[in-house]
Enzyme design. Structure first.
Site, PDB file in Angstrom:
ATOM      1  N   SER A  52       0.885  -1.021   0.197  1.00  0.00           N
ATOM      2  CA  SER A  52      -0.046  -0.196  -0.262  1.00  0.00           C
ATOM      3  C   SER A  52       0.806   1.361   0.042  1.00  0.00           C
ATOM      4  CB  SER A  52      -1.130  -0.023   1.171  1.00  0.00           C
ATOM      5  OG  SER A  52      -1.536   1.196   1.295  1.00  0.00           O
TER       6      SER A  52
ATOM      7  N   TYR B  50      -2.432  -0.588  10.242  1.00  0.00           N
ATOM      8  CA  TYR B  50      -2.292  -0.832   9.023  1.00  0.00           C
ATOM      9  C   TYR B  50      -0.999  -0.069   8.443  1.00  0.00           C
ATOM     10  CZ  TYR B  50      -3.913  -0.741   3.912  1.00  0.00           C
ATOM     11  OH  TYR B  50      -4.049  -1.241   2.789  1.00  0.00           O
TER      12      TYR B  50
ATOM     13  N   LYS C 164       1.998  -2.439   6.886  1.00  0.00           N
ATOM     14  CA  LYS C 164       2.350  -2.252   5.500  1.00  0.00           C
ATOM     15  C   LYS C 164       3.742  -1.965   5.332  1.00  0.00           C
ATOM     16  CE  LYS C 164      -1.412  -3.386   3.563  1.00  0.00           C
ATOM     17  NZ  LYS C 164      -1.862  -4.565   2.480  1.00  0.00           N
TER      18      LYS C 164
HETATM   19  N1  LIG Z   1      -8.786  -0.155  -1.257  1.00  0.00           N
HETATM   20  C1  LIG Z   1      -7.518   0.726  -1.105  1.00  0.00           C
HETATM   21  O1  LIG Z   1      -7.790   1.756  -1.303  1.00  0.00           O
HETATM   22  C2  LIG Z   1      -6.186  -0.010  -1.023  1.00  0.00           C
HETATM   23  C3  LIG Z   1      -5.116   1.041  -1.330  1.00  0.00           C
HETATM   24  C4  LIG Z   1      -3.777   0.313  -0.876  1.00  0.00           C
HETATM   25  C5  LIG Z   1      -3.583  -0.969  -0.768  1.00  0.00           C
HETATM   26  N2  LIG Z   1      -4.786  -1.747  -0.691  1.00  0.00           N
HETATM   27  C6  LIG Z   1      -4.413  -3.165  -0.551  1.00  0.00           C
HETATM   28  O2  LIG Z   1      -5.186  -3.946  -1.531  1.00  0.00           O
HETATM   29  C7  LIG Z   1      -5.079  -5.420  -1.068  1.00  0.00           C
HETATM   30  C8  LIG Z   1      -6.663  -5.685  -1.730  1.00  0.00           C
HETATM   31  O3  LIG Z   1      -7.595  -4.908  -1.181  1.00  0.00           O
HETATM   32  P1  LIG Z   1      -9.071  -4.377  -1.946  1.00  0.00           P
HETATM   33  O4  LIG Z   1      -8.776  -3.000  -1.758  1.00  0.00           O
HETATM   34  O5  LIG Z   1      -9.137  -5.112  -2.838  1.00  0.00           O
HETATM   35  O6  LIG Z   1      -9.959  -4.755  -0.685  1.00  0.00           O
HETATM   36  P2  LIG Z   1     -11.313  -5.860  -0.442  1.00  0.00           P
HETATM   37  O7  LIG Z   1     -11.631  -5.814   0.863  1.00  0.00           O
HETATM   38  O8  LIG Z   1     -12.115  -5.445  -1.611  1.00  0.00           O
HETATM   39  O9  LIG Z   1     -10.429  -7.408  -0.746  1.00  0.00           O
HETATM   40  C9  LIG Z   1      -9.882  -8.025   0.296  1.00  0.00           C
HETATM   41  C10 LIG Z   1      -9.955  -9.279  -0.104  1.00  0.00           C
HETATM   42  O10 LIG Z   1      -8.979 -10.184   1.020  1.00  0.00           O
HETATM   43  C11 LIG Z   1      -9.662 -11.196   1.465  1.00  0.00           C
HETATM   44  N3  LIG Z   1      -9.073 -11.463   2.760  1.00  0.00           N
HETATM   45  C12 LIG Z   1      -9.066 -10.876   3.920  1.00  0.00           C
HETATM   46  N4  LIG Z   1      -8.583 -11.681   4.823  1.00  0.00           N
HETATM   47  C13 LIG Z   1      -8.133 -12.765   4.373  1.00  0.00           C
HETATM   48  C14 LIG Z   1      -7.496 -14.008   4.610  1.00  0.00           C
HETATM   49  N5  LIG Z   1      -7.099 -14.061   6.046  1.00  0.00           N
HETATM   50  N6  LIG Z   1      -7.351 -14.888   4.128  1.00  0.00           N
HETATM   51  C15 LIG Z   1      -7.515 -14.840   2.635  1.00  0.00           C
HETATM   52  N7  LIG Z   1      -8.174 -13.960   2.148  1.00  0.00           N
HETATM   53  C16 LIG Z   1      -8.575 -12.757   2.839  1.00  0.00           C
HETATM   54  C17 LIG Z   1     -11.264 -10.627   1.709  1.00  0.00           C
HETATM   55  O11 LIG Z   1     -12.008 -11.525   1.852  1.00  0.00           O
HETATM   56  C18 LIG Z   1     -11.418  -9.817   0.276  1.00  0.00           C
HETATM   57  O12 LIG Z   1     -11.831 -10.649  -0.764  1.00  0.00           O
HETATM   58  C19 LIG Z   1      -4.977  -5.425   0.357  1.00  0.00           C
HETATM   59  O13 LIG Z   1      -3.779  -5.863   0.446  1.00  0.00           O
HETATM   60  C20 LIG Z   1      -5.072  -3.877   0.541  1.00  0.00           C
HETATM   61  O14 LIG Z   1      -4.406  -3.503   1.957  1.00  0.00           O
HETATM   62  C21 LIG Z   1      -5.943  -1.301  -0.922  1.00  0.00           C
END
Ligand SMILES: NC(=O)c1ccc[n+]([C@@H]2O[C@H](COP(=O)([O-])OP(=O)(O)OC[C@H]3O[C@@H](n4cnc5c(N)ncnc54)[C@H](O)[C@@H]3O)[C@@H](O)[C@H]2O)c1
Length: 265
Positions: A138, A151, A155
């Site tokens: 992130s 977080y 991260k």
């Molecule tokens: N959305 C944002 O703004 C953003 C920004 C930077 C980084 N991220 C990162 O991107 C990645 C994906 O997030 P997203 O935005 O698609 O969110 P999201 O919540 O849509 O998806 C996250 C997925 O991870 C799965 N998950 C959670 N815990 C788990 C576990 N223990 N085992 C297996 N699966 C698990 C959830 O079921 C979900 O489907 C994450 O690592 C998040 O930290 C997101």
């Protein structure tokens, strides 16, 4: 790396960014895309929508035995894993007083799961002399996530671990990238914005909120160049440079933005 004829695994594959990566990898001609998620039904539904190249499975990334079993099963079925995307992640929305359980979950999902991934996937990749690990970290891992201490800390640890792996294994053929988006329109951010959380508002005020598909486009470009830091938001590179050159000035700027947003209510 390009995705043509590649075997890819994506954890958090039912989520916003994970499912977009899956769709995009399939469109690029991947041989197989394994979508693994805590929500097995949702992973299977995403896979069905993508088509026969995709396969949805249940996985808890914090369970080392399950991660090893996924790697073994994928290698048995397809002969190899070319690209393992450790993408599952969790936010907590808490500060120093966040419950221990939230700190623990963030540590388990955002950091230790990457250790399980490396332990499980590296042996096959090193044997074959090639492979790619992509960790979805992130912008919080190179900057900070206002309003979410667990977080931010985890991260940063994830980026540090990815960097360590890249330096240690690159000369043996294993490439590593850290995908570091800022705001992405998925439930993780959208829920925070809907609830008016300060952290989510800071993210939205710091740059464009991208779609998961835009993040997937940037990922394909970053993988093609085999860049360590993949930054779908180019402004994050500017912020990171400012932070490195003048940490106090960068913090002052961010505090000013937080004060402004707080005053706006
Ligand atoms: N959305 C944002 O703004 C953003 C920004 C930077 C980084 N991220 C990162 O991107 C990645 C994906 O997030 P997203 O935005 O698609 O969110 P999201 O919540 O849509 O998806 C996250 C997925 O991870 C799965 N998950 C959670 N815990 C788990 C576990 N223990 N085992 C297996 N699966 C698990 C959830 O079921 C979900 O489907 C994450 O690592 C998040 O930290 C997101």
């Amino acid at each position: 790396m390009n995705l043509t004829d590649r075997v890819a695994v994506i954890t958090g594959g039912a989520g916003g960014i994970g499912s977009a990566l899956g769709r995009r990898f399939a469109a690029e001609g991947a041989a197989a895309v394994v979508l693994a998620d805590l929500d097995a039904d949702a992973a299977r539904m995403v896979a069905e929508r993508i088509g026969p190249v995709a396969h949805g499975v249940g996985l808890d990334v914090t369970n080392a035995t399950q991660v090893h079993a996924l790697v073994d099963e994928t290698e048995r079925r397809y002969g190899r894993i070319d690209l393992f995307c450790a993408n599952a992640g969790v936010a907590t929305g808490g500060g120093v007083d966040a419950p221990d359980a939230d700190w623990e979950r963030a540590w388990q999902v955002n950091v230790l799961a990457h250790v399980h991934t490396a332990r499980a996937a590296l042996p096959g990749m090193l044997r074959r002399g090639q492979g790619y690990l992509l960790f979805t970290c992130s912008a919080a891992g190179v900057l900070t996530a206002v309003g979410d201490a667990p977080y931010t800390a985890t991260k940063h640890a994830a980026v540090g671990f990815a960097e360590w792996l890249a330096i240690t294994y690159r000369d043996q053929g294993v490439r590593v990238s850290a995908l570091c988006p800022q705001g992405v329109d998925t439930p993780m951010l959208a829920d925070g914005l809907a609830a008016g959380h300060l952290g989510a508002r800071v993210i939205a005020a710091s740059g464009a909120v991208l779609t998961p598909d835009q993040v997937a486009d940037a990922t394909i470009a970053g993988l093609a160049e085999e860049r360590f830091l993949i930054l779908p938001h180019p402004e994050v590179a500017t912020y990171a440079r400012r932070r490195a050159e003048d940490p106090d000035g960068w913090q002052a700027g961010l505090r000013k933005l937080v004060r402004k947003l707080r005053a706006a209510g």
